[in-house]
Design a protein around this motif. Structure first.
Motif, short mmCIF file in Angstrom:
data_model
loop_
_atom_site.label_atom_id
_atom_site.label_comp_id
_atom_site.label_asym_id
_atom_site.label_seq_id
_atom_site.Cartn_x
_atom_site.Cartn_y
_atom_site.Cartn_z
N THR A 111 12.33 -9.47 -10.95
CA THR A 111 13.37 -10.16 -10.19
C THR A 111 12.79 -11.36 -9.46
O THR A 111 13.36 -12.45 -9.46
N VAL A 112 11.64 -11.16 -8.85
CA VAL A 112 11.00 -12.22 -8.05
C VAL A 112 10.33 -13.26 -8.95
O VAL A 112 10.38 -14.46 -8.67
N LEU A 113 9.71 -12.79 -10.03
CA LEU A 113 9.02 -13.66 -10.98
C LEU A 113 9.58 -13.40 -12.38
O LEU A 113 9.00 -12.62 -13.14
N PRO A 114 10.71 -14.01 -12.75
CA PRO A 114 11.38 -13.68 -14.02
C PRO A 114 10.50 -13.83 -15.25
O PRO A 114 10.70 -13.11 -16.24
N TRP A 115 9.50 -14.68 -15.21
CA TRP A 115 8.63 -14.87 -16.36
C TRP A 115 7.79 -13.63 -16.69
O TRP A 115 7.24 -13.53 -17.78
N VAL A 116 7.73 -12.67 -15.78
CA VAL A 116 7.00 -11.42 -16.02
C VAL A 116 7.57 -10.72 -17.25
O VAL A 116 6.86 -10.00 -17.95
N ARG A 117 8.83 -10.95 -17.55
CA ARG A 117 9.48 -10.31 -18.71
C ARG A 117 8.83 -10.71 -20.04
O ARG A 117 9.00 -10.03 -21.04
N PHE A 118 8.10 -11.81 -20.06
CA PHE A 118 7.41 -12.23 -21.28
C PHE A 118 6.10 -11.48 -21.50
O PHE A 118 5.52 -11.54 -22.58
N LEU A 119 5.63 -10.79 -20.48
CA LEU A 119 4.38 -10.03 -20.61
C LEU A 119 4.64 -8.71 -21.31
O LEU A 119 5.65 -8.06 -21.05
N PRO A 120 3.71 -8.27 -22.16
CA PRO A 120 3.81 -6.92 -22.70
C PRO A 120 3.74 -5.92 -21.55
O PRO A 120 3.13 -6.21 -20.51
N PRO A 121 4.37 -4.75 -21.68
CA PRO A 121 4.38 -3.77 -20.59
C PRO A 121 3.00 -3.44 -20.03
O PRO A 121 2.84 -3.31 -18.81
N VAL A 122 2.01 -3.33 -20.88
CA VAL A 122 0.66 -3.02 -20.41
C VAL A 122 0.16 -4.13 -19.48
O VAL A 122 -0.44 -3.86 -18.43
N ASP A 123 0.41 -5.38 -19.86
CA ASP A 123 -0.03 -6.51 -19.02
C ASP A 123 0.76 -6.56 -17.72
O ASP A 123 0.19 -6.87 -16.67
N ARG A 144 0.82 -1.20 0.00
CA ARG A 144 0.00 0.00 0.00
C ARG A 144 0.86 1.26 0.00
O ARG A 144 0.56 2.24 -0.68
N ARG A 145 1.94 1.25 0.77
CA ARG A 145 2.81 2.43 0.88
C ARG A 145 3.65 2.68 -0.37
O ARG A 145 3.97 3.81 -0.68
N ASN A 146 4.04 1.60 -1.06
CA ASN A 146 4.91 1.78 -2.21
C ASN A 146 4.57 0.77 -3.31
O ASN A 146 5.32 -0.18 -3.54
N PRO A 147 3.46 1.00 -4.02
CA PRO A 147 3.08 0.07 -5.08
C PRO A 147 4.12 0.02 -6.21
O PRO A 147 4.25 -0.98 -6.90
N GLY A 148 4.88 1.10 -6.39
CA GLY A 148 5.93 1.11 -7.41
C GLY A 148 6.99 0.07 -7.14
O GLY A 148 7.62 -0.46 -8.06
N LEU A 149 7.19 -0.23 -5.87
CA LEU A 149 8.16 -1.25 -5.49
C LEU A 149 7.74 -2.62 -6.03
O LEU A 149 8.58 -3.43 -6.42
N VAL A 150 6.45 -2.86 -6.08
CA VAL A 150 5.95 -4.11 -6.63
C VAL A 150 6.34 -4.21 -8.09
O VAL A 150 6.86 -5.24 -8.55
N ARG A 151 6.14 -3.13 -8.85
CA ARG A 151 6.51 -3.11 -10.27
C ARG A 151 8.00 -3.37 -10.46
O ARG A 151 8.41 -4.07 -11.37
N GLU A 152 8.82 -2.76 -9.62
CA GLU A 152 10.27 -2.93 -9.71
C GLU A 152 10.68 -4.35 -9.39
O GLU A 152 11.58 -4.91 -10.03
#
Length: 99
Positions: A24-36, A12-20
């Motif tokens: 790193t935590v879930l490397p497969w996220v790199r396969f998603l388009p930026p919007v997704d 809640r305090r730093n949602p941008g940290l989740v994006r960052e």
């Protein structure tokens, strides 16, 4: 304070940290388009906040669903087939025989 409450408070305090942290935590996220990837981050923040009551299974389910989406994006042939327009019903699906 429970672990879930701590996590929800941090999110809640730093949602941008989740994006960052996601790639790193879930490397497969790199396969998603930026919007997704952004939509996933937003959904994780909202679901984590809602899971503060102690039921974290919705967060696990959400991550699993997004992982499957990333797998489709990573497989160009599968993505092409699933993204193609369809105007027809392909009929009944055969019942699984099990594993």
């Amino acid at each position: 304070m429970s672990t879930e409450m701590l996590l929800a408070s941090l999110v809640r305090r730093n949602p941008g940290l989740v994006r960052e942290a996601l790639p790193t935590v879930l490397p497969w996220v790199r396969f998603l388009p930026p919007v997704d990837a952004n939509q996933m981050a937003d959904e994780i923040v909202a679901t984590t906040e809602a899971a503060v009551a102690g039921n974290t299974s919705p967060v696990s389910q959400l991550v699993t669903e997004w992982r499957h989406t990333a797998e489709i994006h990573a497989d160009h042939n599968l993505h092409r087939v699933l993204a193609a327009p369809s105007a027809d019903d392909f009929g009944p699906v055969a019942r699984s025989t099990g594993d």
